[in-house]
Write a protein that holds these residues in place. Sequence first.
Motif, PDB file in Angstrom:
ATOM      1  N   ALA A 134     -28.061 -35.740  -7.648  1.00 13.69           N
ATOM      2  CA  ALA A 134     -28.472 -34.946  -6.479  1.00 13.69           C
ATOM      3  C   ALA A 134     -29.533 -33.925  -6.886  1.00 13.69           C
ATOM      4  CB  ALA A 134     -27.259 -34.242  -5.890  1.00 13.69           C
ATOM      5  N   GLU A 135     -29.307 -33.279  -8.032  1.00 12.95           N
ATOM      6  CA  GLU A 135     -30.295 -32.295  -8.498  1.00 12.95           C
ATOM      7  C   GLU A 135     -31.618 -32.975  -8.824  1.00 12.95           C
ATOM      8  OE1 GLU A 135     -27.859 -28.632 -10.541  1.00 12.95           O
ATOM      9  OE2 GLU A 135     -27.965 -30.520 -11.629  1.00 12.95           O
ATOM     10  N   PHE A 136     -31.506 -34.146  -9.410  1.00 13.16           N
ATOM     11  CA  PHE A 136     -32.732 -34.886  -9.727  1.00 13.16           C
ATOM     12  C   PHE A 136     -33.501 -35.185  -8.439  1.00 13.16           C
ATOM     13  CE2 PHE A 136     -34.777 -39.114 -10.037  1.00 13.16           C
ATOM     14  CZ  PHE A 136     -35.779 -38.778 -10.933  1.00 13.16           C
ATOM     15  N   ASN A 137     -32.760 -35.610  -7.419  1.00 11.01           N
ATOM     16  CA  ASN A 137     -33.432 -35.913  -6.145  1.00 11.01           C
ATOM     17  C   ASN A 137     -34.107 -34.671  -5.578  1.00 11.01           C
ATOM     18  OD1 ASN A 137     -32.571 -38.514  -6.426  1.00 11.01           O
ATOM     19  ND2 ASN A 137     -30.807 -38.292  -5.047  1.00 11.01           N
ATOM     20  N   ASP A 138     -33.466 -33.509  -5.799  1.00  8.51           N
ATOM     21  CA  ASP A 138     -34.053 -32.255  -5.299  1.00  8.51           C
ATOM     22  C   ASP A 138     -35.342 -31.889  -6.028  1.00  8.51           C
ATOM     23  OD1 ASP A 138     -32.102 -31.912  -3.506  1.00  8.51           O
ATOM     24  OD2 ASP A 138     -31.008 -30.356  -4.609  1.00  8.51           O
TER      25      ASP A 138
END
Length: 614
Positions: A134-138
Amino acid sequence: MADHHHPENNGSPLSTPFEEEHIQYQNGNSADINNTDLVYQRVNTDFSVGADLYTRMHSDVYPHHADTQYNVNSYSQPPNEIVDREVVIEESPNLRYAKLNTILGKGAYKVVYKAIDREEGYEVAWNCFQTTRAEFNDLSQEIKILKQVRHPNIINFHDCWYKDAEFIFVTELMTSGTLREYIRKLSLPNMKIVKRWSRQILKGLIYLHSHNPPIIHRDIKCDNIFINGAHGEVKIGDMGTAKMKLGKKYTVIGTPEFMAPEMYEEKGYNEKVDIYAFGMCLLEMVTGEYPYGECKNAAQIYKKVSQGTKPESLKKVQDSEVLDLINNCLAAENERFTAQQIMDHPFLTVEPEVVLIKADDNKTQLTLQVVFKGMDKLSVKFEFNVERDTAEEVVNEMIEEQVLPEKYQQLITHEINRILRDISKQSNEDDPNKEEHKTPWPSHGGMSPHLTPHKSSHGPSPSPINLERDSPNGTITQSYPVQPTIMPTESPRKNSISGQPHDWSDYEDTIPAKEYPDKTPINQFVCDVAIAINRDVDKANDWSEKLKSQDVMTVGDLRALTNEDWTQIGLTVFAIRVLKNALHGKTLRSPYIIPRTNSAASTSTSGGEENPQE
Ligand SMILES: Nc1ncnc2c1ncn2[C@@H]1O[C@H](COP(=O)(O)OP(=O)(O)OP(=O)(O)O)[C@@H](O)[C@H]1O
């Protein structure tokens, strides 16, 4: 990346919010790399902004000055150690990048491995950063920024992907560690080095800040500035904290010692926070001390910063120019200079000097070179015929052709005349019977009464400017919309007149000569030449049009021109010289780069690779 930084040790980055406690990062792939105990531990942190930051910080979580800049509890191999022999231990999803079993370094948040770019044959840095999907997607916005950023003083970002709870990104590899390590190694770098490093950092910042909206790095510090030892190149790294400034920024992020007061406040901040941080870097460079070394923890630093108390080490700065500059960087946001203004500060400006490289037996045909002292990547070499040329004419022409910045007109003219006078004096001493008036240069520094500042009566100057351009790896240097930068053309040597040593780097960059068949369209030829000497597309078009108006449509037509024809085209002496050189298959050597924004003109002719030099 951006909002994951926070400090446990001095020198580590800080960000809010800080909810994480005791996060353990276990380095993956341990079986592969024989490295089973790479445990990254973030100790309990509880940080907030503003006054809260001060009251809530604990000195035990922010120990004073850490030699422990890596937040690694233990690891079985020190950075840069090569385990047995280098082998590939992982591949990128597209198979282009091959990770080796050599660790280049470890930071608080990432492990950096050596890798190979199989397509280009380069060594690259493979950065592993633990994060969630999720952080990567952000991070998509940041990744977009990183991919856009291309500058010789900023570490290049090549590719990235997410795998096994790791954000992996491949960047340019820097050979010689960080500026901070270098400062420690050198104990106290001399002012020349400080100036050279500062200029390069500022070029990177000028580039970032000139984006619309500006890109703010937000974590400028000596640990995030990397060095390539062989050429003394300095590049800004750790771009993970950079963000587009979409209005004012509010996220508190950075390293306390380097964080401008407004970063702690809630009214937001802009790209000037990088200038503040640069001021702290400059302070570290000139004193060799980490700023606010007198503070035991981030809370103490915050207190001092918010009260406007400067670091103790500032008292050790003796040079008034550098002190003035640091004080400006640390001033209130609205008084702080821009990166470009800092570049123009007297501490960093470069004064050109002209040196005599070569003279024929009669001392008539000279090779001169403009050298920008302290800026060893800037020099302009040119031919000067004492019987036909005047300093004024030649300098005017170089300014007209954007070889030299106009602000140096008087100084360089004066310098050339100084050399001419020296030669005259020397030949008069050698031969006292020689008629004094044979020397056509002024004897008192100013312009000669019999010389006009523009074209002399004997027609156009015989192409005084040497236009060949070279590079150590045979590529054309990329130019950027920043200050003109000029490549070194000479190794350290003595000026034959003054006997003074001049310090400029020892390499030449070469564009191999190319044979053009007669049928080559004139546009193509002219465009190649313009690129080779770092002229923009408009200049190439201007030359093409002039040639076409004289019915010169191909390289064959150009070859057929007589000397008289050439003078009818309306091209400058400079353009004629460079076109003729290229036409006769001579190596082009353009010792200068002009600022230019047109990307078409900055394309390399040798494989499309940009030369990361200045
Ligand atoms: N491009 C690179 N080329 C060579 N070595 C590198 C490169 N990037 C990082 N390193 C090495 O890896 C170490 C860790 O990198 P870096 O400091 O960027 O990690 P980090 O986790 O972001 O650290 P911090 O946030 O504490 O500054 C560096 O100190 C350096 O030795």
